[in-house]
Motif scaffolding. Structure first.
Motif, PDB file in Angstrom:
ATOM      1  N   MET A   1     -14.746  11.776 -45.190  1.00  0.00           N
ATOM      2  CA  MET A   1     -15.428  12.232 -44.005  1.00  0.00           C
ATOM      3  C   MET A   1     -15.607  13.751 -44.097  1.00  0.00           C
ATOM      4  O   MET A   1     -14.704  14.476 -44.484  1.00  0.00           O
ATOM      5  N   ILE A   2     -16.790  14.205 -43.703  1.00  0.00           N
ATOM      6  CA  ILE A   2     -17.088  15.637 -43.673  1.00  0.00           C
ATOM      7  C   ILE A   2     -16.867  16.136 -42.254  1.00  0.00           C
ATOM      8  O   ILE A   2     -17.360  15.557 -41.289  1.00  0.00           O
ATOM      9  N   ARG A   3     -16.104  17.206 -42.132  1.00  0.00           N
ATOM     10  CA  ARG A   3     -15.905  17.855 -40.835  1.00  0.00           C
ATOM     11  C   ARG A   3     -16.742  19.128 -40.826  1.00  0.00           C
ATOM     12  O   ARG A   3     -16.680  19.925 -41.755  1.00  0.00           O
ATOM     13  N   HIS A   4     -17.523  19.278 -39.774  1.00  0.00           N
ATOM     14  CA  HIS A   4     -18.462  20.387 -39.617  1.00  0.00           C
ATOM     15  C   HIS A   4     -18.009  21.177 -38.395  1.00  0.00           C
ATOM     16  O   HIS A   4     -17.957  20.635 -37.288  1.00  0.00           O
ATOM     17  N   ILE A   5     -17.663  22.459 -38.593  1.00  0.00           N
ATOM     18  CA  ILE A   5     -17.152  23.293 -37.508  1.00  0.00           C
ATOM     19  C   ILE A   5     -17.961  24.583 -37.477  1.00  0.00           C
ATOM     20  O   ILE A   5     -18.129  25.243 -38.501  1.00  0.00           O
ATOM     21  N   VAL A   6     -18.471  24.910 -36.296  1.00  0.00           N
ATOM     22  CA  VAL A   6     -19.270  26.119 -36.138  1.00  0.00           C
ATOM     23  C   VAL A   6     -18.726  26.899 -34.943  1.00  0.00           C
ATOM     24  O   VAL A   6     -18.520  26.331 -33.866  1.00  0.00           O
ATOM     25  N   PHE A   7     -18.487  28.188 -35.148  1.00  0.00           N
ATOM     26  CA  PHE A   7     -17.981  29.070 -34.100  1.00  0.00           C
ATOM     27  C   PHE A   7     -19.096  30.030 -33.678  1.00  0.00           C
ATOM     28  O   PHE A   7     -19.827  30.542 -34.523  1.00  0.00           O
ATOM     29  N   PHE A   8     -19.173  30.291 -32.368  1.00  0.00           N
ATOM     30  CA  PHE A   8     -20.179  31.199 -31.833  1.00  0.00           C
ATOM     31  C   PHE A   8     -19.521  32.238 -30.942  1.00  0.00           C
ATOM     32  O   PHE A   8     -18.596  31.928 -30.195  1.00  0.00           O
ATOM     33  N   THR A   9     -20.052  33.460 -31.015  1.00  0.00           N
ATOM     34  CA  THR A   9     -19.728  34.460 -30.002  1.00  0.00           C
ATOM     35  C   THR A   9     -20.993  34.652 -29.172  1.00  0.00           C
ATOM     36  O   THR A   9     -22.110  34.652 -29.709  1.00  0.00           O
ATOM     37  N   VAL A  10     -20.789  34.789 -27.858  1.00  0.00           N
ATOM     38  CA  VAL A  10     -21.904  34.849 -26.923  1.00  0.00           C
ATOM     39  C   VAL A  10     -21.510  35.785 -25.784  1.00  0.00           C
ATOM     40  O   VAL A  10     -20.371  35.745 -25.306  1.00  0.00           O
ATOM     41  N   GLN A  11     -22.444  36.597 -25.324  1.00  0.00           N
ATOM     42  CA  GLN A  11     -22.169  37.405 -24.143  1.00  0.00           C
ATOM     43  C   GLN A  11     -22.072  36.487 -22.927  1.00  0.00           C
ATOM     44  O   GLN A  11     -22.779  35.484 -22.832  1.00  0.00           O
ATOM     45  N   GLU A  12     -21.202  36.853 -22.014  1.00  0.00           N
ATOM     46  CA  GLU A  12     -20.905  36.025 -20.841  1.00  0.00           C
ATOM     47  C   GLU A  12     -22.167  35.576 -20.103  1.00  0.00           C
ATOM     48  O   GLU A  12     -22.268  34.426 -19.679  1.00  0.00           O
ATOM     49  N   GLU A  13     -23.142  36.456 -19.976  1.00  0.00           N
ATOM     50  CA  GLU A  13     -24.345  36.106 -19.204  1.00  0.00           C
ATOM     51  C   GLU A  13     -25.205  35.037 -19.885  1.00  0.00           C
ATOM     52  O   GLU A  13     -26.074  34.441 -19.250  1.00  0.00           O
ATOM     53  N   HIS A  14     -24.963  34.775 -21.179  1.00  0.00           N
ATOM     54  CA  HIS A  14     -25.735  33.759 -21.906  1.00  0.00           C
ATOM     55  C   HIS A  14     -24.913  32.503 -22.216  1.00  0.00           C
ATOM     56  O   HIS A  14     -25.445  31.561 -22.815  1.00  0.00           O
ATOM     57  N   LEU A  15     -23.664  32.476 -21.823  1.00  0.00           N
ATOM     58  CA  LEU A  15     -22.761  31.398 -22.224  1.00  0.00           C
ATOM     59  C   LEU A  15     -23.286  30.013 -21.834  1.00  0.00           C
ATOM     60  O   LEU A  15     -23.331  29.109 -22.673  1.00  0.00           O
ATOM     61  N   GLN A  16     -23.672  29.822 -20.594  1.00  0.00           N
ATOM     62  CA  GLN A  16     -24.119  28.495 -20.153  1.00  0.00           C
ATOM     63  C   GLN A  16     -25.435  28.090 -20.811  1.00  0.00           C
ATOM     64  O   GLN A  16     -25.627  26.914 -21.154  1.00  0.00           O
ATOM     65  N   GLU A  17     -26.318  29.045 -21.021  1.00  0.00           N
ATOM     66  CA  GLU A  17     -27.590  28.737 -21.663  1.00  0.00           C
ATOM     67  C   GLU A  17     -27.393  28.358 -23.132  1.00  0.00           C
ATOM     68  O   GLU A  17     -28.036  27.431 -23.641  1.00  0.00           O
ATOM     69  N   VAL A  18     -26.489  29.036 -23.812  1.00  0.00           N
ATOM     70  CA  VAL A  18     -26.182  28.690 -25.200  1.00  0.00           C
ATOM     71  C   VAL A  18     -25.508  27.326 -25.252  1.00  0.00           C
ATOM     72  O   VAL A  18     -25.852  26.483 -26.102  1.00  0.00           O
ATOM     73  N   LYS A  19     -24.583  27.081 -24.354  1.00  0.00           N
ATOM     74  CA  LYS A  19     -23.919  25.774 -24.313  1.00  0.00           C
ATOM     75  C   LYS A  19     -24.943  24.659 -24.088  1.00  0.00           C
ATOM     76  O   LYS A  19     -24.877  23.606 -24.733  1.00  0.00           O
ATOM     77  N   ALA A  20     -25.901  24.891 -23.201  1.00  0.00           N
ATOM     78  CA  ALA A  20     -26.949  23.896 -22.956  1.00  0.00           C
ATOM     79  C   ALA A  20     -27.789  23.679 -24.214  1.00  0.00           C
ATOM     80  O   ALA A  20     -28.135  22.538 -24.553  1.00  0.00           O
ATOM     81  N   GLY A  21     -28.123  24.759 -24.918  1.00  0.00           N
ATOM     82  CA  GLY A  21     -28.885  24.632 -26.160  1.00  0.00           C
ATOM     83  C   GLY A  21     -28.123  23.874 -27.227  1.00  0.00           C
ATOM     84  O   GLY A  21     -28.690  23.063 -27.965  1.00  0.00           O
TER      85      GLY A  21
END
Length: 120
Positions: A1-21
């Motif tokens: 099984m392949i495990r795929h992990i991606v980490f993001f840094t986001v400014q607070e004002e964009h957090l919900q929009e990035v999460k939605a994307g």
């Protein structure tokens, strides 16, 4: 099984929009499991990561099919302009280290190797 992990840094004002994307990714087939999580930031050595994408795929072909899906590009188009940093890693869980390795050349502080002698 392949495990795929991606980490993001986001400014607070964009957090919900990035999460939605990123949530667009959950509708793509090919993954056994796909989660979008918010870092709870309990690690005392590093709390800079804001969001995590975690996926499990049967094999590299399934991961490639996931990345070739049109919704993958749609997610990128929505997230890339808003995120700061992206760090990704994929690994095969069948080849992962799952127990302590015996590395005699490594000396850990306070570690005293035990030597046994067998009597005949």
């Amino acid at each position: 099984m392949i495990r795929h992990i991606v980490f993001f840094t986001v400014q607070e004002e964009h957090l919900q929009e990035v999460k939605a994307g990123l949530s667009i990714l959950t509708g793509i087939p090919h993954a056994r499991l796909l989660e979008i999580g918010t870092n709870v930031k309990t690690d005392q050595l590093g709390t800079e990561i804001d969001l995590v994408v975690y996926g499990e795929f049967d094999d590299e072909a399934a991961l490639a099919a996931y990345k070739a899906h049109p919704d993958y590009q749609l997610s990128i188009d929505r997230v890339r302009p808003l995120r700061e940093k992206r760090i990704a890693a994929d690994y095969d869980s069948r080849a992962a280290v799952k127990a302590a390795l015996n590395c005699p050349s490594i000396q850990l502080p306070g570690y005293i190797p035990l030597k046994f002698q067998m009597d005949d």
